[in-house]
Scaffold this motif. Structure first.
Motif, PDB file in Angstrom:
ATOM      1  N   ASN A 477       0.813  -1.202   0.000  1.00 48.99           N
ATOM      2  CA  ASN A 477       0.000   0.000   0.000  1.00 48.99           C
ATOM      3  C   ASN A 477       0.854   1.263   0.000  1.00 48.99           C
ATOM      4  O   ASN A 477       1.079   1.876  -1.037  1.00 48.99           O
ATOM      5  CB  ASN A 477      -0.916  -0.130   1.244  1.00 48.99           C
ATOM      6  CG  ASN A 477      -1.744   1.087   1.520  1.00 48.99           C
ATOM      7  OD1 ASN A 477      -1.842   1.984   0.698  1.00 48.99           O
ATOM      8  ND2 ASN A 477      -2.348   1.128   2.691  1.00 48.99           N
ATOM      9  N   ASN A 478       1.440   1.616   1.149  1.00 47.65           N
ATOM     10  CA  ASN A 478       2.080   2.938   1.198  1.00 47.65           C
ATOM     11  C   ASN A 478       3.535   2.958   1.658  1.00 47.65           C
ATOM     12  O   ASN A 478       4.105   4.020   1.796  1.00 47.65           O
ATOM     13  CB  ASN A 478       1.235   3.910   2.045  1.00 47.65           C
ATOM     14  CG  ASN A 478       0.927   3.330   3.422  1.00 47.65           C
ATOM     15  OD1 ASN A 478       1.339   2.199   3.708  1.00 47.65           O
ATOM     16  ND2 ASN A 478       0.239   4.093   4.250  1.00 47.65           N
ATOM     17  N   ILE A 479       4.160   1.821   1.931  1.00 46.46           N
ATOM     18  CA  ILE A 479       5.581   1.884   2.324  1.00 46.46           C
ATOM     19  C   ILE A 479       6.413   0.960   1.443  1.00 46.46           C
ATOM     20  O   ILE A 479       6.346  -0.256   1.559  1.00 46.46           O
ATOM     21  CB  ILE A 479       5.791   1.464   3.791  1.00 46.46           C
ATOM     22  CG1 ILE A 479       4.875   2.273   4.721  1.00 46.46           C
ATOM     23  CG2 ILE A 479       7.253   1.680   4.203  1.00 46.46           C
ATOM     24  CD1 ILE A 479       4.948   1.851   6.154  1.00 46.46           C
ATOM     25  N   ASN A 484       9.313   6.847   2.647  1.00 45.17           N
ATOM     26  CA  ASN A 484       7.908   6.762   3.060  1.00 45.17           C
ATOM     27  C   ASN A 484       7.736   6.705   4.576  1.00 45.17           C
ATOM     28  O   ASN A 484       6.624   6.781   5.076  1.00 45.17           O
ATOM     29  CB  ASN A 484       7.243   5.502   2.468  1.00 45.17           C
ATOM     30  CG  ASN A 484       7.355   5.420   0.962  1.00 45.17           C
ATOM     31  OD1 ASN A 484       7.524   4.352   0.394  1.00 45.17           O
ATOM     32  ND2 ASN A 484       7.280   6.572   0.293  1.00 45.17           N
ATOM     33  N   ALA A 488       6.326   8.202  10.308  1.00 46.90           N
ATOM     34  CA  ALA A 488       5.770   6.886  10.642  1.00 46.90           C
ATOM     35  C   ALA A 488       6.204   6.538  12.058  1.00 46.90           C
ATOM     36  O   ALA A 488       6.878   7.322  12.734  1.00 46.90           O
ATOM     37  CB  ALA A 488       6.255   5.844   9.649  1.00 46.90           C
ATOM     38  N   ASP A 597       5.000   1.045  12.101  1.00 43.59           N
ATOM     39  CA  ASP A 597       4.986   0.780  10.668  1.00 43.59           C
ATOM     40  C   ASP A 597       6.223   0.029  10.216  1.00 43.59           C
ATOM     41  O   ASP A 597       6.260  -0.520   9.123  1.00 43.59           O
ATOM     42  CB  ASP A 597       4.923   2.112   9.905  1.00 43.59           C
ATOM     43  CG  ASP A 597       3.718   2.925  10.318  1.00 43.59           C
ATOM     44  OD1 ASP A 597       2.595   2.475  10.043  1.00 43.59           O
ATOM     45  OD2 ASP A 597       3.902   3.982  10.974  1.00 43.59           O
TER      46      ASP A 597
HETATM   47  C1  NAG Z   1      -0.015   3.738   5.607  1.00 40.58           C
HETATM   48  O1  NAG Z   1      -1.392   3.533   5.445  1.00 40.58           O
HETATM   49  C2  NAG Z   1      -2.045   3.137   6.641  1.00 40.58           C
HETATM   50  C3  NAG Z   1      -3.500   2.784   6.275  1.00 40.58           C
HETATM   51  O2  NAG Z   1      -4.019   3.746   5.396  1.00 40.58           O
HETATM   52  C4  NAG Z   1      -1.958   4.225   7.687  1.00 40.58           C
HETATM   53  O3  NAG Z   1      -2.613   3.856   8.872  1.00 40.58           O
HETATM   54  C5  NAG Z   1      -0.502   4.495   7.972  1.00 40.58           C
HETATM   55  O4  NAG Z   1      -0.369   5.574   8.858  1.00 40.58           O
HETATM   56  C6  NAG Z   1       0.247   4.785   6.682  1.00 40.58           C
HETATM   57  N1  NAG Z   1       1.658   4.824   7.017  1.00 40.58           N
HETATM   58  C7  NAG Z   1       2.486   5.683   6.507  1.00 40.58           C
HETATM   59  C8  NAG Z   1       3.910   5.608   6.968  1.00 40.58           C
HETATM   60  O5  NAG Z   1       2.153   6.513   5.682  1.00 40.58           O
END
Ligand code: NAG
Ligand code: NAG
Ligand code: NAG
Ligand code: NAG
Ligand code: NAG
Ligand code: NAG
Length: 765
Positions: A477-479, A484, A488, A597
């Motif tokens: 998803n995002n990391i 990124n 976090a 994370d």
């Molecule tokens: C990544 O996505 C999750 C779920 O959307 C979120 O809770 C989290 O904070 C995000 N982490 C980062 C490092 O952006």
């Protein structure tokens, strides 16, 4: 009726008495035979020193000890056990294993002092015949040239090794000689000494340009029955003969007898034994026929069979019945198997000691060794810091064993409550060294101002492997890159530990933390929005030059379940398992619990069973590699190229710029030589293993996975050693001039941001 039963039981037990005999590991055949029909049962021991400890506790009944081990028992356990027999050779039934004597021309006068200016012929520091320890090899020269007597106006110069000082003074006393073999166990130092003091090698051959690998005397080309011309003692005596007057040779009495009885009977009476009291005794044929010398600098006790005190008499009785002639009874029974297994082959003979002396009584009558505590030395003892009583006991045995063998400088053992207390005591000069986990490598350097004198080597599989993991859902998803992770949450096993500083280095490399970010508390604290880095607020772990409030690095930590806390919002930053997220297993469970994370871990601590025990699956995690890509597959089997660090597991640390660093370095090499894997078990002087469990306790002084030492140098040919050096060099070289601390206010300058953007585009992909 009851009485009779008890009597029968007692009698029954006595008849079936089985004794536990110590057998060093790896002799399974012997144990099978004994355990099947013998009256002795195998008690497998890690080493013969473990056997001595078990004898004293009554867990073992008897065992065999070689000469030097018997001497060690006399010092370390003076009254615990009893010598039931000595082990000799069928052809050598004299009361001692060897006698080390000095031979001079019969015209010699003026005792030991009269030797000043003589030529010196020595069998060699490398010589194996008769198993002479360094203490034996140097006993004569120490007595003659007073090498162990240091005065305050003539101490060992700072920075010099004891070997150097020893050779220098030796050459002042004996201007020429042949003293072959290594003068230092460090080859570089040895070569340097040989170059600077060539005269102590000059009599090794007829040409006066000898190298020090041994003797090369053309006069020994003719062989004579009963004399082995290749024997170094014979060669040292020939060196005496050909150099005639003003020469002294140091040799074993047995070889002196061979040399003068068989090879040179015509000149024997031109020579004399020089006694420690300075008197001389002419070598007459009658004297030479005697198996015992008129006087000696060292007389060595024999190997022994030692039994637990309470059963010694009973065991001696049994041994007498098993081996009535003192040799292998040869009947093909277990008695013969036992004899061959622990005593020796056809030439070995057991001599029973009727008085059952203690080890000290037996050895001190033959070879008294001054107590280590009453001995002054030319260099202060190196103080080894230990953190448990089991470790302290192992240290004490290593100390006494090294002292007994004549290894210098001596060792002292100091026990402290934990590693950090040791690091602090070393820093403050109250202790000198410890083998410390590389986990604390940075704290040792930064907080305690120490540096490694040796790295501890492991098999590649036992090295420290640090990896970073994200949840598979975040990876999808995002990391997918370190960038990124800004803002976090992160979990580290321990603040300032190897995983923590490995992240700092990668973050520097990837440009997510500015190269100038050298306050490693602040840069991590400001990069993440929260973290658990156990120990961050503890004084033991604080990093230098930081004014950052480290409690931010504890926000993610939680008390372990079962730890009672009254506070509804409990704060913990403890660096033990009362903190749920302490350690690598804690760090990975922090990630699994969605409290962070990213988790930084030491791989060996989160693999297989450990992961299963925490109820986690490999498929939940994916590694984020050092090169800023996600690992190709999920799981904790990470290839070495993906690791944040691959470094040695431990290092021996001491104060930076300590004057006795070199001495400590050589001491460690020497310990490795005698008690490490370099020592062949068969020829080992004392069967004590510094890298193995001791008295059944693992990981004392060193982890059991250690195999030796290596140099903390970036030229090291071993990749893992080099990695360690480079990691800490990187961390220490950070330009931390006050005022330039990156993100003093948590922000990169605009310029840095632009530059990082460019770097990310052109370099990092
Ligand atoms: C990544 O996505 C999750 C779920 O959307 C979120 O809770 C989290 O904070 C995000 N982490 C980062 C490092 O952006
Ligand atoms: C030997 O000693 C030298 C000088 O002290 C040192 O630089 C070197 O690393 C040592 N070598 C080994 C193999 O220990
Ligand atoms: C050891 O020697 C001392 C002094 O001679 C003596 O008192 C003691 O009984 C001896 N002990 C043993 C076990 O032989
Ligand atoms: C650090 O921060 C914590 C939490 O914000 C606070 O309770 C503590 O007083 C601060 N410590 C110092 C020394 O400022
Ligand atoms: C990690 O391991 C230690 C010791 O093996 C244990 O006490 C602790 O509870 C474990 N932590 C977690 C989170 O499983
Ligand atoms: C990054 O490292 C991993 C692990 O060694 C490797 O498989 C991958 O090919 C590397 N990626 C790049 C872009 O170098």
């Amino acid at each position: 009726m009851l009485k009779l039963t008890v009597l029968l039981l007692v009698f029954g037990c006595a008849a079936a008495q089985i004794y536990n005999v110590c057998i060093p590991r790896s002799n399974p055949d012997l144990c099978r035979t004994l355990n099947r029909d013998g009256q002795a049962a195998c008690l497998e021991v890690e080493s013969r020193i473990d056997c001595a400890i078990k004898l004293a506790r009554g867990e073992a009944d008897f065992g065999v000890f070689n000469e030097e081990e018997t001497l060690l028992l006399g010092q370390q356990q003076p009254n615990d056990n009893r010598v039931v027999a000595t082990v000799r050779d069928v052809a050598r039934t004299e009361p001692v294993a060897f006698e080390a004597v000095a031979v001079v021309p019969n015209s010699h006068t003026n005792g030991l002092a009269g030797l000043s200016g003589y030529n010196y012929c020595h069998p060699g520091l490398d010589q194996q015949d008769l198993r002479w320890s360094p203490r034996v090899l140097k006993a004569f020269e120490n007595a003659a040239a007073a090498l162990t007597q240091c005065s305050s106006d003539q101490p060992v110069p700072a920075g010099a090794t004891l070997e150097e000082w020893e050779v220098e003074r030796l050459q002042q006393f004996f201007p020429k000689g042949c003293r072959p073999g290594p003068w230092s166990y460090n080859a570089t130092i040895d070569a340097d000494l040989k170059r600077r003091f060539p005269n102590l090698c000059s009599l090794c051959d007829g040409s006066n340009t000898g190298n020090c690998n041994g003797y090369n005397l053309t006069t020994l080309s003719v062989s004579v029955a009963g004399v082995n011309n290749n024997n170094r003692h014979i060669q040292a005596l020939e060196c005496l003969r050909v150099n005639n007057n003003n020469t002294v040779a140091y040799a074993a009495w047995a070889h002196v007898r061979e040399f003068f009885q068989f090879r040179n009977p015509d000149v024997a009476t031109s020579y004399a034994a020089l006694c420690p009291d300075g008197s001389t005794v002419t070598l007459t044929m009658e004297l030479l026929r005697s198996p015992t010398a008129p006087c000696a600098f060292v007389r060595q006790p024999w190997s022994t069979i030692v039994a637990a005190q309470s059963k010694a008499a009973e065991i001696q009785g049994s041994l007498r019945s098993w081996w009535p002639e003192g040799g292998n009874p040869g009947s093909g029974g277990w008695q013969g198997t036992l004899f061959n297994g622990i005593v020796g082959g056809a030439n070995a003979r057991v001599f029973f000691e009727d008085t059952l002396p203690s080890p000290l009584n037996y050895t001190s009558a033959i070879r008294p060794i001054p107590s280590i505590d009453a001995t002054s030395t030319c260099q202060p003892a190196r103080r080894w810091c230990t953190v448990s009583s089991a470790e302290h006991t192992k240290c004490t045995w290593v100390r006494t064993a090294a002292y007994s063998l004549g290894i210098q400088p001596t060792i002292a053992c100091l026990q402290r409550a934990h590693t950090f207390q040791c690091l602090d005591d070393i820093k403050e000069g109250r202790a000198d060294f410890i083998a410390s986990s590389s986990n604390y490598g940075y704290l040792a350097r930064d907080h305690y101002n120490l540096s490694p004198v040796k790295l501890v080597q492991n098999a590649r599989s036992d090295a420290t492997r640090i990896a970073a993991f994200v949840r598979e859902s975040s990876a999808q998803n995002n990391i997918s890159r370190f960038e990124n992770l800004r803002e976090a949450r992160a979990c580290f096993p321990e603040f300032g530990g190897i995983a923590y500083v490995s992240f700092v280095r990668v973050a520097h490399e990837r440009g997510v933390i500015a190269q100038s970010g050298c306050d490693y508390t602040r840069v991590v604290g400001e990069f993440f929005s929260g973290a658990c880095a156990p120990g961050a607020t503890d004084a033991t772990h604080s990093l230098s030059n930081s004014n950052f409030n480290a409690s931010k690095l504890c926000e993610v930590c939680k008390p372990a379940s079962g730890i009672v806390v009254n506070d509804p919002n409990p704060f913990t930053c403890s660096w033990d398992y009362t903190n749920m997220y302490f350690g690598s297993n804690g760090s990975i469970s922090c990630l699994a619990n969605n409290d962070a994370d990213i988790a930084f871990v030491r791989l060996a601590q989160v693999k297989g069973a450990q992961l299963t025990a925490m109820g986690l699956q490999e498929s939940q995690f994916r590694a984020l590699c050092r090169n800023n890509t996600l690992a190709a597959t999920t799981g904790v089997n990470v290839d070495d190229g993906c690791l944040l660090s691959l470094v040695v597991d431990a290092e021996v640390v001491t104060r930076r710029n300590d004057e006795l660093r070199n001495a400590l370095s050589v001491l460690l090499e020497t310990l490795d030589q005698f008690f490490g894997y370099n020592a062949e078990t068969q020829s080992q002087h004392i069967n004590l293993a510094i890298f193995s469990p001791f008295d059944d306790v693992k990981d004392l002084l060193f982890k059991d996975s250690a195999i030796g030492f290596t140099e903390p140098s970036s030229w090291n040919s071993n990749e893992i050693a080099r990695n360690s050096v480079e990691l800490f060099q990187h961390l220490e070289s950070c330009n931390s001039a006050p005022g330039t601390l990156a993100g003093a206010h948590g922000l990169f300058s605009f310029g840095t941001m632009v530059l990082l953007g460019l770097l990310a585009r052109f370099v990092i992909y």
